[in-house]
Design an enzyme around this catalytic site. Structure first.
Site, PDB file in Angstrom:
ATOM      1  N   ASP A   1      25.354  35.873  34.762  1.00  0.00           N
ATOM      2  CA  ASP A   1      25.323  37.430  34.055  1.00  0.00           C
ATOM      3  C   ASP A   1      27.652  37.551  33.556  1.00  0.00           C
ATOM      4  O   ASP A   1      28.542  36.990  34.602  1.00  0.00           O
ATOM      5  CB  ASP A   1      25.943  38.431  35.074  1.00  0.00           C
ATOM      6  CG  ASP A   1      25.570  39.616  35.023  1.00  0.00           C
ATOM      7  OD1 ASP A   1      26.807  40.389  33.874  1.00  0.00           O
ATOM      8  OD2 ASP A   1      24.811  40.390  34.890  1.00  0.00           O
TER       9      ASP A   1
ATOM     10  N   HIS B   1      14.426  40.767  33.536  1.00  0.00           N
ATOM     11  CA  HIS B   1      15.330  39.849  34.327  1.00  0.00           C
ATOM     12  C   HIS B   1      15.409  40.254  35.953  1.00  0.00           C
ATOM     13  O   HIS B   1      15.174  41.258  35.882  1.00  0.00           O
ATOM     14  CB  HIS B   1      16.395  39.614  33.393  1.00  0.00           C
ATOM     15  CG  HIS B   1      16.814  40.881  33.153  1.00  0.00           C
ATOM     16  ND1 HIS B   1      16.984  41.938  32.373  1.00  0.00           N
ATOM     17  CD2 HIS B   1      18.608  41.211  33.861  1.00  0.00           C
ATOM     18  CE1 HIS B   1      18.242  43.069  32.671  1.00  0.00           C
ATOM     19  NE2 HIS B   1      18.403  43.391  33.425  1.00  0.00           N
ATOM     20  N   PHE B   2      15.828  38.875  36.620  1.00  0.00           N
ATOM     21  CA  PHE B   2      16.158  39.774  37.748  1.00  0.00           C
ATOM     22  C   PHE B   2      17.593  39.332  38.248  1.00  0.00           C
ATOM     23  O   PHE B   2      17.980  38.098  38.067  1.00  0.00           O
ATOM     24  CB  PHE B   2      15.012  39.222  38.889  1.00  0.00           C
ATOM     25  CG  PHE B   2      13.539  39.307  38.611  1.00  0.00           C
ATOM     26  CD1 PHE B   2      12.852  40.062  39.331  1.00  0.00           C
ATOM     27  CD2 PHE B   2      12.299  39.250  37.501  1.00  0.00           C
ATOM     28  CE1 PHE B   2      12.003  40.558  39.179  1.00  0.00           C
ATOM     29  CE2 PHE B   2      11.529  39.258  36.875  1.00  0.00           C
ATOM     30  CZ  PHE B   2      11.063  39.829  38.469  1.00  0.00           C
ATOM     31  N   HIS B   3      18.277  40.015  38.938  1.00  0.00           N
ATOM     32  CA  HIS B   3      19.634  39.352  39.444  1.00  0.00           C
ATOM     33  C   HIS B   3      19.502  39.285  40.575  1.00  0.00           C
ATOM     34  O   HIS B   3      18.836  39.622  41.827  1.00  0.00           O
ATOM     35  CB  HIS B   3      20.444  40.717  39.660  1.00  0.00           C
ATOM     36  CG  HIS B   3      20.838  41.877  37.385  1.00  0.00           C
ATOM     37  ND1 HIS B   3      21.865  41.634  37.221  1.00  0.00           N
ATOM     38  CD2 HIS B   3      19.625  42.616  36.835  1.00  0.00           C
ATOM     39  CE1 HIS B   3      21.606  42.573  36.269  1.00  0.00           C
ATOM     40  NE2 HIS B   3      20.144  42.699  36.132  1.00  0.00           N
TER      41      HIS B   3
END
Length: 201
Positions: free
Chosen positions: A42, A116-118
């Protein structure tokens, strides 16, 4: 404006060790790049090692994922979690704390309309695991929503972290290949055999 995650996906080919992408819009620090999914740091991390995992193909919400994309994301989430925690905190197995967050739509907090996946490692100021007793209710709410203090990722840290995490991913994949859980592939994507068919991950 074009989708930033589509731009990252199109600029980084499938590779066991994907290179940093530098463009007029900034840099992207990939840790994983297959024909189906891509994961990168990120650019405004909530915590050191904050990684995003998304399908290469554009899908604004999780309900638009294909069965293959869903399977690949499900396969990579635990591997990325282990790799991030090992690279950032040197923790094996169940030893650490982290969030996996995913939002669908602006009202749910989604800021980039590409699924999206964090994966967000959590540690206290001293590098120790955050315990419930040390956190306020407001901090717990921020954790659930994926909010918190954010600073721009510096290039040197992006370069270092992407290499460390990628190294841990390669070790994970090699171990799974040696155990026969996945097959090697010609195009830099591991495969699984499911019901007699190969599934690219």
């Amino acid at each position: 404006m074009p989708c930033p995650f589509c731009m990252i996906a199109s600029g980084i080919p499938a590779s066991p060790s994907p290179p940093v992408l530098t463009s007029k819009f900034g840099s992207a620090y990939p840790v994983l790049s297959t024909p189906t999914v891509i994961a990168f740091l990120d650019i405004a991390p909530i915590a050191r090692g904050h990684v995003l995992l998304c399908p290469r193909q554009h899908s604004s919400k999780v309900i638009g994922l294909s069965p293959q994309e869903s399977a690949a994301i499900g396969f990579w989430l635990p591997i990325l979690s282990r790799a991030v925690m090992k690279a950032v905190h040197g923790q094996e197995g169940e030893g650490g704390s982290w969030n996996i967050l995913q939002a669908n739509g602006a009202e749910a907090g989604q800021t980039v309309p590409h699924t999206h996946f964090h994966i967000i490692p959590r540690a206290g100021a001293s590098g120790t695991e955050v315990g419930k007793s040390e956190m306020t209710d407001a901090e717990r709410k921020n954790l659930v929503l994926g909010e918190g203090p954010r600073a721009k990722l510096e290039d040197a840290e992006g370069q270092e972290l992407s290499k460390l995490i990628n190294h841990e991913i390669v070790k994970e994949v090699t171990g799974l290949e040696e155990q026969g859980f996945i097959l090697s592939s010609q195009d830099n994507a591991p495969c699984m055999k499911i019901e007699g068919r190969e599934l690219k991950l």
